[in-house]
Scaffold this motif. Structure first.
Motif: not given
Length: 272
Positions: A63, A94, A98, A250, A255
């Protein structure tokens, strides 16, 4: 130091529910992040059970959220310097953790335009942690590293295993198990909280070293230190716009990346 573990478990559960509502995450995706069944995850939210340390580390990596977030509002908060303001950043963790350098810098520039503030784009370090490698390292080596760290801490303090066990409020037998250089037994997250509070440990140790786990945490915290002042200085309308923008990235980018890397991790695990 006498802590109410039942009360701590219930507050962690409330924090998990708050996190889901803030970010729009589903219970299944949270269960996947912890690496447990959805039935087990629901026990966490109800405060019936507390996740193990390695599961919280997994959740933090997947997360992008700092594990201290789960302890906000617990009896441990004053000892760990946890501020309730950490929730302001929850919608951003998140993407911050990432996104590629190019995507993150673009988001920062857009944030600057929205808030009329100044921000310095990051300089790429060239080090990009691979999520599947981080998760595999947690699965195979997390408690080995915990045992090593506890031995180093105990040696530094000049304490016997019996004395440190007493200090941490656990049995001597249990503590001896924690110092064994193997990946079992699984240790409750409350031990992490109590040991950091009682021994006044700095949680930034997770940023040290050359492992992918350390690189991930350093990159996340460096980015947060740059973005946090912008978010906290924004008005409510601006925060809503920024949250919507980061959540869009995100959903549409992160994802997909996470799904791919998690699948890679699963395949690596089954091949061992």
């Amino acid at each position: 130091m006498d802590f109410d573990n039942e009360g701590v478990a219930q507050q962690i559960g409330k924090n998990l529910v708050r996190y889901r509502r803030t970010t729009g995450a589903k219970q299944q995706s949270m269960a996947d992040a912890f690496g447990v069944s959805i039935a087990q995850y629901r026990k966490y939210e109800k405060g019936v059970d507390v996740a193990k340390m390695h599961s919280v580390a997994r959740w933090s990596i997947v997360t992008g959220s700092p594990n201290n977030l789960l302890l906000c509002g617990t009896e441990y908060s004053p000892y760990l310097n946890i501020s309730s303001s950490c929730w302001e950043m929850a919608p951003f963790y998140c993407t911050v953790s990432h996104a590629s350098d190019a995507t993150f810098n673009s988001l920062c520039l857009l944030s600057q335009e929205i808030t009329k503030s100044t921000i310095t784009p990051i300089v790429s370090s060239g080090l990009v942690p691979d999520l599947s490698d981080v998760l595999l390292d947690i699965e195979l080596n997390y408690y080995v590293k915990v045992a090593k760290n506890m031995m180093l801490i105990r040696d530094h303090l000049g304490l016997s295993q019996e004395r440190l066990a007493e200090f941490l409020g656990i049995s001597d037998k249990t503590y001896r198990q924690y110092e064994k250089p193997c990946n079992h037994p699984r240790i409750p997250f409350t031990f992490f909280a109590r040991s950091h509070a009682a021994l006044q440990l700095d949680n930034r140790w997770s940023e040290t070293g050359t492992s992918d786990f350390s690189i991930f945490n350093r990159r996340r915290n460096n980015r947060l230190s740059m973005l946090s002042p912008i978010i906290r200085g924004a008005n409510e309308a601006q925060k809503a716009s920024l949250s919507q923008m980061f959540n869009a990235v995100s959903q549409e980018l992160i994802e997909i990346q996470l799904e791919k890397e998690l699948a890679n991790y699963q395949s690596m695990g089954t091949s061992l």
